[in-house]
Motif scaffolding. Structure first.
Motif, PDB file in Angstrom:
ATOM      1  N   HIS A  24     -54.945  26.782  -2.508  1.00  0.00           N
ATOM      2  CA  HIS A  24     -56.017  27.516  -1.833  1.00  0.00           C
ATOM      3  C   HIS A  24     -56.947  28.216  -2.822  1.00  0.00           C
ATOM      4  N   ALA A  25     -56.944  27.760  -4.071  1.00  0.00           N
ATOM      5  CA  ALA A  25     -57.728  28.440  -5.103  1.00  0.00           C
ATOM      6  C   ALA A  25     -59.205  28.507  -4.753  1.00  0.00           C
ATOM      7  N   ARG A  26     -59.787  27.383  -4.399  1.00  0.00           N
ATOM      8  CA  ARG A  26     -61.223  27.348  -4.100  1.00  0.00           C
ATOM      9  C   ARG A  26     -61.561  28.194  -2.872  1.00  0.00           C
ATOM     10  N   GLU A  27     -60.759  28.045  -1.804  1.00  0.00           N
ATOM     11  CA  GLU A  27     -61.041  28.802  -0.573  1.00  0.00           C
ATOM     12  C   GLU A  27     -60.934  30.306  -0.809  1.00  0.00           C
ATOM     13  N   ALA A  28     -59.870  30.722  -1.509  1.00  0.00           N
ATOM     14  CA  ALA A  28     -59.662  32.157  -1.740  1.00  0.00           C
ATOM     15  C   ALA A  28     -60.760  32.725  -2.634  1.00  0.00           C
ATOM     16  N   THR A  29     -61.189  31.950  -3.620  1.00  0.00           N
ATOM     17  CA  THR A  29     -62.265  32.406  -4.503  1.00  0.00           C
ATOM     18  C   THR A  29     -63.557  32.604  -3.717  1.00  0.00           C
ATOM     19  N   GLU A  30     -63.871  31.625  -2.869  1.00  0.00           N
ATOM     20  CA  GLU A  30     -65.099  31.728  -2.065  1.00  0.00           C
ATOM     21  C   GLU A  30     -65.024  32.899  -1.097  1.00  0.00           C
ATOM     22  N   ASP A  34     -67.484  36.200  -1.018  1.00  0.00           N
ATOM     23  CA  ASP A  34     -68.155  36.617   0.222  1.00  0.00           C
ATOM     24  C   ASP A  34     -67.876  38.091   0.520  1.00  0.00           C
ATOM     25  N   LEU A  35     -66.617  38.507   0.328  1.00  0.00           N
ATOM     26  CA  LEU A  35     -66.263  39.913   0.552  1.00  0.00           C
ATOM     27  C   LEU A  35     -67.034  40.827  -0.403  1.00  0.00           C
ATOM     28  N   LEU A  36     -67.102  40.429  -1.662  1.00  0.00           N
ATOM     29  CA  LEU A  36     -67.830  41.226  -2.648  1.00  0.00           C
ATOM     30  C   LEU A  36     -69.309  41.327  -2.280  1.00  0.00           C
ATOM     31  N   HIS A  38     -70.551  41.170   0.676  1.00  0.00           N
ATOM     32  CA  HIS A  38     -70.663  42.042   1.850  1.00  0.00           C
ATOM     33  C   HIS A  38     -70.649  43.515   1.427  1.00  0.00           C
ATOM     34  N   ILE A  39     -69.847  43.850   0.424  1.00  0.00           N
ATOM     35  CA  ILE A  39     -69.790  45.231  -0.080  1.00  0.00           C
ATOM     36  C   ILE A  39     -71.083  45.586  -0.801  1.00  0.00           C
ATOM     37  N   ASP A  40     -71.514  44.680  -1.683  1.00  0.00           N
ATOM     38  CA  ASP A  40     -72.719  44.903  -2.488  1.00  0.00           C
ATOM     39  C   ASP A  40     -73.215  43.539  -2.948  1.00  0.00           C
ATOM     40  N   PRO A  41     -74.406  43.130  -2.544  1.00  0.00           N
ATOM     41  CA  PRO A  41     -74.911  41.790  -2.903  1.00  0.00           C
ATOM     42  C   PRO A  41     -74.935  41.522  -4.408  1.00  0.00           C
ATOM     43  N   ASP A  42     -74.923  42.575  -5.234  1.00  0.00           N
ATOM     44  CA  ASP A  42     -74.964  42.377  -6.685  1.00  0.00           C
ATOM     45  C   ASP A  42     -73.576  42.126  -7.289  1.00  0.00           C
ATOM     46  N   LEU A  43     -72.512  42.416  -6.534  1.00  0.00           N
ATOM     47  CA  LEU A  43     -71.171  42.336  -7.115  1.00  0.00           C
ATOM     48  C   LEU A  43     -70.765  40.924  -7.550  1.00  0.00           C
ATOM     49  N   LEU A 129     -63.958  48.176  -2.091  1.00  0.00           N
ATOM     50  CA  LEU A 129     -63.100  47.055  -2.475  1.00  0.00           C
ATOM     51  C   LEU A 129     -61.634  47.473  -2.452  1.00  0.00           C
ATOM     52  N   LEU A 130     -61.333  48.671  -2.902  1.00  0.00           N
ATOM     53  CA  LEU A 130     -59.962  49.168  -2.880  1.00  0.00           C
ATOM     54  C   LEU A 130     -59.445  49.284  -1.448  1.00  0.00           C
TER      55      LEU A 130
END
Length: 320
Positions: A24-30, A34-36, A38-43, A129-130
């Motif tokens: 699941h490496a590719r899926e989890a990375t993507e 996406d989560l990052l 959502h928190i901040d578009p620059d992350l 993120l935490l």
């Protein structure tokens, strides 16, 4: 500044990640990116620019886990990378940007979040993120009590106030201070705690806190941290940082940079030999290494193997 020549270090631990990828490496990375976003578009761009090897290396840290558990591991790793870079950020003149009060304010937020609270307006993206990391760990862990993990993360965060203070003074810490403090700022011990949750391992606190088992884990953490210090020394010399084992040894011994590299390498070899010696003697010391303790120590060793083999390859430290 001429870069130092750094040695290759043999790895005596099993390195399954060399030939195995997480399905699941590719899926989890993507999903992480996406989560990052959502928190901040620059992350996401910040993570990529700083050479954080998510899919290539980090996903191999948690082989044999579910996609959800892998995502939790990636979230924790990236949080630590981003936190370290946030603390160490410098302006165009090379001066550290962060203040003690900024760190303390963020750590108050982290304490609230790790205790079950939510991010508040004004909290850093790191706090958000935490929060997601804690929620993800609770979702995948069969153990509802994450207080030991939370404490380990808080100790990692709090120790950076000391590190910032030393860096702002432009001092090189003594070896006797650096080694125990780097055990916390290195951020390795929280990942040993995290593995208990991601792999569903039940190792009672009385076993984890047994002096010999604790010594093993701290020796393993030191080994991983010192390897990181060794292979990051050229980057940190360029940035003017003295918070590094090689720099500390050079100041402590009044020796040359190559001699300090040799001394750090010797410490890594000694830590490896010490770990292997004590690990092999656990039954003689009355410690049952069957079951989940064996599985947990195998995870500790997998972490050491990944650090020994992949740190020299990391673009973050100038590898290509």
């Amino acid at each position: 500044m001429e870069p130092l020549t750094l040695p290759a270090i043999d790895c005596p631990f099993a390195a399954d990640f060399e030939t195995t990828e997480h399905p699941h490496a590719r899926e989890a990375t993507e999903e992480l990116l996406d989560l990052l976003h959502h928190i901040d578009p620059d992350l996401p761009g910040s993570v990529i620019r700083r050479g954080v090897p998510i899919e290539a290396i980090l996903t191999r840290c948690w082989l044999g886990t579910s996609k959800s558990a892998l995502l939790a591991g990636l979230m924790g790793s990236v949080h630590f990378f981003l936190h370290d870079d946030w603390v160490e950020e410098r302006d165009d003149t090379g001066r550290l940007v962060r203040t003690r009060d900024e760190l303390l304010a963020h750590y108050d937020s982290a304490h609230r979040i790790l205790g079950g609270g939510s991010p508040l307006p004004g909290d850093l993206s790191l706090a958000h993120l935490l929060y997601l990391f804690r929620r993800q760990v609770i979702e995948v862990s069969p153990h509802p009590d994450i207080r030991s993990l939370a404490l380990s993360v808080e100790q990692y965060l709090a120790a950076h106030v000391w590190e910032l203070d030393i860096a702002r003074q432009g001092r090189v810490p003594s070896l006797s201070t650096y080694v125990p403090m780097r055990l916390y700022t290195g951020g390795t011990l929280p990942f040993f705690e995290l593995d208990l949750h991601l792999y569903g391992l039940a190792v009672p606190a009385r076993i984890r806190e047994h002096p010999v088992v604790k010594h093993l884990c701290e020796t393993a953490a030191n080994l991983a941290i010192w390897v990181n210090d060794l292979y990051s020394i050229n980057k940190e010399r360029r940035e003017g940082s003295a918070i590094n084992l090689v720099a500390v040894l050079r100041a402590e011994r009044s020796c040359s940079w190559p001699e300090a590299v040799d001394a750090a390498t010797a410490m890594i070899h000694q830590a490896t030999e010490a770990y292997l010696d004590v690990r092999g003697r656990l039954p003689d010391l009355g410690i049952d290494v069957s079951g989940d303790l064996e599985a947990w120590l195998s995870r500790v060793e997998a972490y050491m193997a990944l650090t020994l083999i992949n740190t020299p390859r990391t673009p973050r430290y100038g590898a290509h």
